[in-house]
Design a protein around this motif. Structure first.
Motif, short mmCIF file in Angstrom:
data_model
loop_
_atom_site.label_atom_id
_atom_site.label_comp_id
_atom_site.label_asym_id
_atom_site.label_seq_id
_atom_site.Cartn_x
_atom_site.Cartn_y
_atom_site.Cartn_z
N PHE A 1 12.24 -4.88 99.34
CA PHE A 1 11.96 -6.27 98.95
C PHE A 1 10.52 -6.45 98.48
O PHE A 1 10.27 -7.22 97.55
N PHE A 2 9.60 -5.73 99.08
CA PHE A 2 8.20 -5.80 98.64
C PHE A 2 8.10 -5.35 97.18
O PHE A 2 7.51 -6.05 96.34
N CYS A 3 8.69 -4.22 96.84
CA CYS A 3 8.62 -3.71 95.47
C CYS A 3 9.46 -4.54 94.51
O CYS A 3 9.09 -4.71 93.34
N LEU B 1 9.95 -7.80 94.71
CA LEU B 1 9.15 -8.99 94.42
C LEU B 1 7.91 -8.65 93.60
O LEU B 1 7.46 -9.45 92.78
N LEU B 2 7.37 -7.47 93.83
CA LEU B 2 6.17 -7.05 93.12
C LEU B 2 6.44 -6.79 91.63
O LEU B 2 5.55 -7.00 90.80
N THR B 3 7.64 -6.36 91.29
CA THR B 3 7.96 -6.01 89.90
C THR B 3 7.69 -7.16 88.93
O THR B 3 6.90 -7.00 87.99
N PRO B 4 8.29 -8.35 89.08
CA PRO B 4 7.99 -9.41 88.12
C PRO B 4 6.56 -9.94 88.23
O PRO B 4 5.95 -10.32 87.23
N ILE B 5 6.01 -9.95 89.44
CA ILE B 5 4.63 -10.42 89.61
C ILE B 5 3.68 -9.50 88.86
O ILE B 5 2.79 -9.95 88.13
#
Length: 154
Positions: free
Chosen positions: A83-85, A87-91
């Protein structure tokens, strides 16, 4: 420099009718899947892929001496990493995008690509009861075919 993936236009160099009669060996299914996996992973920032695989590699090293919720189940930590990665992808892509260039579709496509890529590469560890290599390959090919229709330059 933008981190968004813009597909290159390629012109086929072989005539498919002539290729069918040639003596060249056909590309194996494993090479096709590798090509699809490379296309999907090119939509995801390399830093996110490297971070995900590195963090995911540390998950099995969690042992009983760890305190709290993380000590109960390696799968919990694996899901946190996922989930961290995710969520990090579009950010990350939003932050890296050039001003004035289109990015909304990139952010969506790249997030979906991350989910499919992670299922194919780490699904057996992340969700062993629901992982199926053949199904992962089908998702990978289907996504590659569908994403080919999405115009990322708009």
């Amino acid at each position: 420099m933008s981190r968004l993936y813009y597909e290159k236009v390629t012109i086929p160099t072989r005539n498919p009718i002539v290729a069918a009669d040639s003596d060249e060996p056909e590309v194996s299914n494993n090479q096709d899947i590798k090509g699809y996996l490379e296309k999907v992973s090119s939509l995801i920032p390399a830093e996110v892929i490297a971070g995900y695989l590195t963090m995911f590699g540390f998950v099995p090293l969690i042992d009983e001496t760890t305190q709290g919720i993380l000590s109960k189940n390696e799968t919990t930590v694996a899901w946190i990493v996922f989930f961290f990665c995710f969520l990090l992808t579009p950010i990350y892509l939003n932050y890296q995008a050039e001003k004035g260039k289109p990015k909304q579709i990139h952010l969506i496509i790249s997030s979906v690509a991350f989910v499919i890529w992670s299922y194919v590469t780490t699904g057996a560890s992340l969700i062993p009861d629901y992982y199926n290599a053949a199904l992962g390959s089908i998702f990978l090919v289907a996504f590659s075919l569908i994403s080919g229709f999405v115009k990322l330059n708009k």
